[in-house]
Design an enzyme around this catalytic site. Structure first.
Site, PDB file in Angstrom:
ATOM      1  N   ILE A 175      33.440  -3.068 -17.899  1.00  0.00           N
ATOM      2  CA  ILE A 175      34.061  -3.490 -18.914  1.00  0.00           C
ATOM      3  C   ILE A 175      33.550  -3.059 -20.278  1.00  0.00           C
ATOM      4  O   ILE A 175      34.518  -2.906 -21.150  1.00  0.00           O
ATOM      5  CB  ILE A 175      34.145  -4.983 -18.701  1.00  0.00           C
ATOM      6  N   ILE A 187       1.557  -2.450  -7.531  1.00  0.00           N
ATOM      7  CA  ILE A 187       1.022  -3.942  -7.841  1.00  0.00           C
ATOM      8  C   ILE A 187       1.468  -4.135  -9.356  1.00  0.00           C
ATOM      9  O   ILE A 187       1.022  -3.660  -9.984  1.00  0.00           O
ATOM     10  CB  ILE A 187      -0.448  -3.941  -7.690  1.00  0.00           C
ATOM     11  N   GLU A 207       9.371  -7.294  -3.065  1.00  0.00           N
ATOM     12  CA  GLU A 207       9.206  -8.643  -2.364  1.00  0.00           C
ATOM     13  C   GLU A 207       9.986  -8.586  -1.032  1.00  0.00           C
ATOM     14  O   GLU A 207      10.538  -9.570  -0.591  1.00  0.00           O
ATOM     15  CB  GLU A 207       9.347  -9.905  -3.291  1.00  0.00           C
ATOM     16  N   GLU A 244       0.720  -1.128   0.139  1.00  0.00           N
ATOM     17  CA  GLU A 244       0.143  -0.128  -0.104  1.00  0.00           C
ATOM     18  C   GLU A 244       0.831   1.380   0.036  1.00  0.00           C
ATOM     19  O   GLU A 244       1.971   1.097   0.273  1.00  0.00           O
ATOM     20  CB  GLU A 244      -0.905   0.013   1.085  1.00  0.00           C
ATOM     21  N   GLY A 292       4.360  -1.174   2.963  1.00  0.00           N
ATOM     22  CA  GLY A 292       4.979  -2.018   2.127  1.00  0.00           C
ATOM     23  C   GLY A 292       5.723  -3.208   2.841  1.00  0.00           C
ATOM     24  O   GLY A 292       5.065  -4.176   2.894  1.00  0.00           O
ATOM     25  N   SER A 293       6.644  -2.966   3.255  1.00  0.00           N
ATOM     26  CA  SER A 293       7.578  -4.156   3.979  1.00  0.00           C
ATOM     27  C   SER A 293       6.695  -4.319   5.399  1.00  0.00           C
ATOM     28  O   SER A 293       6.741  -5.497   6.088  1.00  0.00           O
ATOM     29  CB  SER A 293       9.158  -3.756   4.309  1.00  0.00           C
ATOM     30  N   GLY A 310       1.194   3.359   2.064  1.00  0.00           N
ATOM     31  CA  GLY A 310       1.798   3.756   3.391  1.00  0.00           C
ATOM     32  C   GLY A 310       2.342   2.444   4.213  1.00  0.00           C
ATOM     33  O   GLY A 310       2.486   2.381   5.422  1.00  0.00           O
TER      34      GLY A 310
END
Length: 388
Positions: A341, A163, A367, A133, A137-138, A135
């Protein structure tokens, strides 16, 4: 392409080796790094993956279109790693089918499985997982989206953000607060069809590696109580068990990006002439390649340890967090080295390493951000110590 001696590791069975070889060959002939209009490209990729049978691995239960009775985590990881080597968007299309429907495989009723899983496995329906959402997340316990019971229906109100497949999915697994207990224990999960009145796409979100993302808004959105996954208050468990499978597969996707970056770096280093010798002849280049190769193997070992342990029936919250953290952080470093490189060519739009550079950044966040994985690992380690 990188040598594949890692497939000889004891984590794998012959069926996994065969699966990787078949998918790699198929992807070489059917998947391009460059795609057209985003939404159409995602739908086309899902249809292709479904028609070829690869999406069957996302679904558990042969009666519902799955390849196996339960989801085989090693297969999911090999599929994502292989697709990621070929195309970030192809990996995304595959991974979201699994994440979006995984909760139905794990906790769906027979009727729910019959309704949704065969269409996911065939590529006829796009799935999405709606947990985060604006506000929240984790910090899942801070979820504000609510679902109140009104007779035979639950009424959803609130928003979801970031989402994946938002705006193109045919259905969403949505997590909302039903209030059986404080915090994370008061959440439930629902299947919400995309055309349900009261669900709207509030905003499409553009990110550095183009993937379909959206903010969803629920306003008096009524879903029958039969749309609930499991029982009231089970939502946090549903979410975490789903993530235990697909968090490991995020590590596998990052590993696929790393392997492709190492391949590209080796190709450049062994062909680029500089000061009357090859770039690979410089010790400073060799040091960089050694670090890259070691990082790839460390990530692979942690990823397939987590996948193997889950397939043996073990809880893998700690192992999945280690794999996700290490593989995504290492991939960022490996890809950055590949860009270095390649020099100026490496920052040209749509060059393979430039595409990888944009793809990898989000994996360190979604995630469960790296910092959250560190908290999970520490808590699990402390708990194990205190219980010993």
């Amino acid at each position: 392409m990188s040598e594949k001696s890692y497939l000889e590791w004891p984590f794998f069975e012959d069926r996994h080796r065969k699966l990787e070889a078949e998918l790699d060959s198929w992807a070489t002939n059917n998947i391009s790094e460059h795609h057209g209009e985003l939404d159409s490209a995602c739908r086309e990729l899902v249809a292709k993956l479904g028609a070829a049978g690869w999406l069957r691995y996302c679904v558990g239960g042969t009666a519902y279109g799955g390849e196996h009775e339960t989801i085989d985590t090693r297969s999911i990881c090999l599929l994502r790693e292989t697709l990621a080597r070929h195309s970030g968007l192809a990996d995304f299309a595959f991974g979201m089918q699994g994440l979006g429907s995984g909760a139905i495989t794990l906790h769906g009723s027979d009727a729910q499985k019959r309704e949704y899983l065969p269409r996911v496995a065939s590529g006829q329906a796009l799935a999405a997982f709606a947990l985060s959402e604006p506000g929240s997340g984790s910090d899942v316990a801070a979820m504000a989206c609510s679902a109140r019971l009104d007779g035979e229906y639950y009424v959803l109100d609130g928003e979801k953000s970031w989402i994946s497949n938002g705006g193109i999915a045919d259905f969403y697994v949505v997590f909302a607060r039903t209030g059986e207990a404080p915090g994370a224990r008061g959440l439930s999960a629902f299947i919400v069809d995309a055309d349900t009145p009261g669900l709207e796409i509030a905003e499409r979100i553009e990110v550095i590696a183009p993937h379909p993302l959206a903010r969803l808004r629920f306003t008096n959105c009524r879903v029958h109580k039969s749309a609930m996954l499991g029982t009231p208050g089970l939502g946090f468990k549903v979410a975490m068990q789903t993530l235990d499978i697909f968090r490991t597969s995020v590590a596998a996707a990052a590993l696929g990006f790393s392997r492709r970056a190492l391949d590209e770096a080796l190709r450049r280093a062994t062909t680029r002439e500089m000061f009357q010798q090859k770039l690979a002849d410089f010790q400073i280049t060799q040091v960089k390649l050694a670090q890259m190769a070691t990082s790839v193997d460390i990530s692979a070992l942690l990823t397939y340890r987590a996948a193997w342990r889950r397939d043996q029936g073990h809880k893998v919250t700690r192992e999945a967090a280690m794999a996700k953290m290490t593989a995504t952080e290492s991939a960022q470093q490996v890809i950055d080295s590949a860009v270095q490189i390649w020099g100026g060519c490496g920052v040209v739009s749509n060059h393979p390493v430039e595409l990888l550079y944009r793809e990898i950044r989000a994996l360190r966040i979604y995630e469960g951000a790296t910092e959250v994985q560190q908290l999970i690992i520490a808590r699990q380690t402390l708990t194990a110590y205190e219980d010993s």
